[in-house]
Design an enzyme around this catalytic site. Structure first.
Site, short mmCIF file in Angstrom:
data_model
loop_
_atom_site.label_atom_id
_atom_site.label_comp_id
_atom_site.label_asym_id
_atom_site.label_seq_id
_atom_site.Cartn_x
_atom_site.Cartn_y
_atom_site.Cartn_z
N ALA A 157 4.45 4.00 -2.48
CA ALA A 157 5.63 3.91 -2.89
C ALA A 157 6.32 4.10 -1.69
O ALA A 157 5.78 4.65 -0.94
CB ALA A 157 5.58 4.48 -4.15
N LYS A 158 7.60 2.72 -1.56
CA LYS A 158 8.14 2.55 -0.44
C LYS A 158 9.34 3.37 -0.57
O LYS A 158 10.71 3.28 -0.89
CB LYS A 158 8.57 1.68 0.18
CG LYS A 158 9.04 2.03 1.93
CD LYS A 158 9.03 0.47 2.25
CE LYS A 158 10.11 0.17 3.93
NZ LYS A 158 9.40 0.67 4.47
#
Ligand SMILES: Cc1ncc(COP(=O)(O)O)c(C=O)c1O
Length: 317
Positions: A157-158
């Site tokens: 996940a960014k």
């Protein structure tokens, strides 16, 4: 240097003046780090501006939101249209785009419950991330900080929270006179830079750490792997021991901000001849030829932005 302002920012379907894109200090995101973002480049082609791999970036934002149980009020396609619109109304010829989805002002407490989700897309003019001469090579170190261990903060996940770790890596590197730091994963294998994926070239073969080495699934990394297939350069994902960095013929970073940046030394040990190597140069040239419109966009990586026309502040999009 402060961010060079553009005129408008897209917020929940409306264009608002740059200076009005503000949040409350008690927003969930300020307390608990609950935001997800993207970094996207828009390049200047002879045919006009075009956004690089827009669909893949917005899909990664949607994926990050899924991991964090954040229901985005916009589809990937709506976010893509919003990104094109924000570049167009700001009259940018080239720029960096920053979509952000955050948990806003609502209840207090770790569980977000009914806290509203706000989505913003900003864009501004941004040059070379690792310095003006970075395309010739930068000096980096291996960080004393590791990337997040598996099943702690999800590296796929960014999420902004991951960048607390990235800040430690980057600040330590700069304090010690390096342009950037490379982190190892929790097992001690190569992971990534604070904001870039890493490729190692050894004996004509390219290696990059797999997703299980706590790396962000970089879109530039994916583009490099695609270009390698096209250029008949053997490339594979595999665990890489730290010492391979020192023995490699070439090492380079790749990422939206860093693009393709050769490393000329690691921990003051020269990489190969201490200059940009031929494979890095070949990939750099191919990459820039596509994003500058000199070679055909055969993978459909570029989304053209139509010519600007004035849009009213607050207009519904
Ligand atoms: C930690 C990290 N790794 C890798 C990358 C490269 O990813 P991309 O090529 O999608 O920009 C980035 C930049 O977004 C990053 O922040």
């Amino acid at each position: 240097m402060p961010i060079p302002k553009s005129e408008k920012i897209w917020h929940n379907g409306k264009l608002i003046p740059w200076d009005d894109a503000k949040i409350h200090v008690l927003s969930h995101v300020v307390n608990y780090g609950s935001s997800l973002f993207e970094g996207i480049r828009c390049y200047e082609l002879p045919s006009g501006p075009a956004i690089f791999r827009l669909a893949e970036h917005m899909q990664r934002l949607v994926n990050s939101a899924k991991i964090y149980r954040m229901t985005l009020p916009y589809s990937r396609q709506e976010l893509e249209r919003a990104a094109v619109e924000v570049v167009r109304v700001n009259g940018m010829r080239h720029c960096y785009l920053r979509p952000i989805a955050l948990r806003g002002y609502g209840e207090i407490g770790v569980h977000p419950h009914g806290t509203p989700i706000d989505v913003y897309i900003a864009c501004w003019d941004w040059g070379k991330y690792l310095g003006p001469d970075a395309d010739q090579g930068v000096d980096v170190c291996v960080s004393s900080w590791n990337r997040m261990a598996p099943n702690t903060l999800p590296a796929m996940a960014k999420a902004s929270a991951n960048y607390m770790n990235a800040q430690l890596i980057r600040m330590e590197a700069e304090i010690n006179g390096y342009a950037e730091g490379i982190a190892l994963d929790a097992r001690g294998f190569l992971s990534e830079g604070s904001g870039e994926n890493v490729f190692v070239v050894t004996g004509g073969k390219l290696l990059t750490p797999p997703l299980s080495a706590s790396v962000l699934p970089g879109i530039t990394r994916d583009s490099v792997l695609t270009l390698c297939r096209e250029l008949n350069l053997p490339a594979q994902e595999q665990d890489i021991p730290r010492e391979m960095l020192y023995l490699a013929d070439e090492v380079f970073f790749c990422g939206t901000a860093a693009e393709i940046t050769p490393l000329r030394s690691i921990d003051r040990i020269p990489v190969g001849s201490g200059k940009r190597g031929p494979i890095t140069e070949q990939l750099q040239k191919e990459f820039f030829a596509i994003v500058e419109g000199k070679r055909s966009d055969r993978h459909g990586w570029l989304t053209p932005v139509p010519a600007p026309r004035p849009a009213a502040v607050g207009a519904n999009l």
